[in-house]
Design an enzyme around this catalytic site. Sequence first.
Site, PDB file in Angstrom:
ATOM      1  N   THR A 191       0.844  -1.197   0.000  1.00  0.00           N
ATOM      2  CA  THR A 191       0.000   0.000   0.000  1.00  0.00           C
ATOM      3  C   THR A 191       0.873   1.238   0.000  1.00  0.00           C
ATOM      4  OG1 THR A 191      -1.763  -1.059   1.236  1.00  0.00           O
ATOM      5  CG2 THR A 191      -1.563   1.318   1.524  1.00  0.00           C
ATOM      6  N   GLY A 221      -9.692  -3.319   4.106  1.00  0.00           N
ATOM      7  CA  GLY A 221      -8.656  -3.263   5.134  1.00  0.00           C
ATOM      8  C   GLY A 221      -8.613  -1.918   5.842  1.00  0.00           C
TER       9      GLY A 221
HETATM   10  N1  ASP Z   1      -2.990  -2.353   4.460  1.00  0.00           N
HETATM   11  C1  ASP Z   1      -3.488  -3.013   3.289  1.00  0.00           C
HETATM   12  C2  ASP Z   1      -4.741  -3.749   3.616  1.00  0.00           C
HETATM   13  O1  ASP Z   1      -4.807  -4.385   4.645  1.00  0.00           O
HETATM   14  C3  ASP Z   1      -2.557  -4.003   2.696  1.00  0.00           C
HETATM   15  C4  ASP Z   1      -1.194  -3.558   2.374  1.00  0.00           C
HETATM   16  O2  ASP Z   1      -0.664  -2.613   2.934  1.00  0.00           O
HETATM   17  O3  ASP Z   1      -0.616  -4.169   1.502  1.00  0.00           O
HETATM   18  O4  ASP Z   1      -5.626  -3.736   2.791  1.00  0.00           O
END
Ligand code: ASP
Length: 329
Positions: A191, A221
């Site tokens: 992300t 998420g």
């Molecule tokens: N934080 C993101 C989620 O849980 C995932 C990620 O950071 O790759 O959707």
Amino acid sequence: MAGFTRRTFLKMSAALGAAGGLIPVDRLFAGPAGGIEKGAPVVISTWKHGIAANDAAWNVLSSGGTVLDAVEAGVQVPEADPGVRSVGYGGLPDEACRVTLDACIMGPDGNCGSTAFVEGYKHPISIARRVMEDTDHVMIVGLGAEEFARRVGYKREDLLTEEARKAWVKWKSGLSSRDDWFPGGEKNHDTIGMVALDAAGDLAGACTTSGLAFKIHGRVGDSPIIGAGMYVDNGVGAAAAPGRGEAVIKTCGSFLVVENMRRGMSPEKACRAALERIFENHGGKVDFQVGYIAVNKKGEIGAFSLTEGFSYALARDGTNELIESGHLR
Ligand code: ASP
């Protein structure tokens, strides 16, 4: 910037005045009387795609744009890049082979906007901003968000690239041995979260993602949740998180980092303490990654992660560097 337990310079792009590169800050900001704390402006974002994102954000700041414009333009770069498989166009799909996106944005006035479970729009960060600015709501999701995006004039596109589709076929043919219904599944923690402090001392943040790869259809998420994936308090600081969203939501992660700074912790300590909370909440056993980035009102920055391997991009003083954070375990 003292206090990093581990600081590895992985890349440096310090173009002086060159198109697309950073311009030395003293040439950009003469410094209006009073109000500019040492350390501003600064842009910090997660992972290596943060380098190009920081460049775009810096260009906005250097041409007189607001800090909110800067973070939006910054994270739009990985959103549009099909090579980034965890954000926007080219992001890995969910278990139903659908690319569903989440994002949020927050400005110095405390206003914020968010969208989640959106399909077919490359820039969920801009939908989030329109939610913030064109409505009195904070969060619009799913089909409603798609309809909203259409109404405000955004173009619908197919966001599933051939590469992402092939990755899904490979996952599917593995009969879910690498799914992400449980910790330990597909690792896709990329992300982009970005927080920035401009020369006038104003803070903003943005966070955007395609979420965990091969997630259950409908799963959302931390990234679009104000206070979890990102949070800004213009009097204190700002923070953002990539990583296992469920663990971040359960601890109100980015809000906690900002509250830790309010209680006097340095940005790095604030990140570390918020990660210790996750660690405790999981009985000392973590088999997933979470990272935090943070900046305070003085322009001091910090980052930390649960486990080794988290890096962040830091733009300030004419440099834009990828740095590996310290980690708990
Ligand atoms: N934080 C993101 C989620 O849980 C995932 C990620 O950071 O790759 O959707």
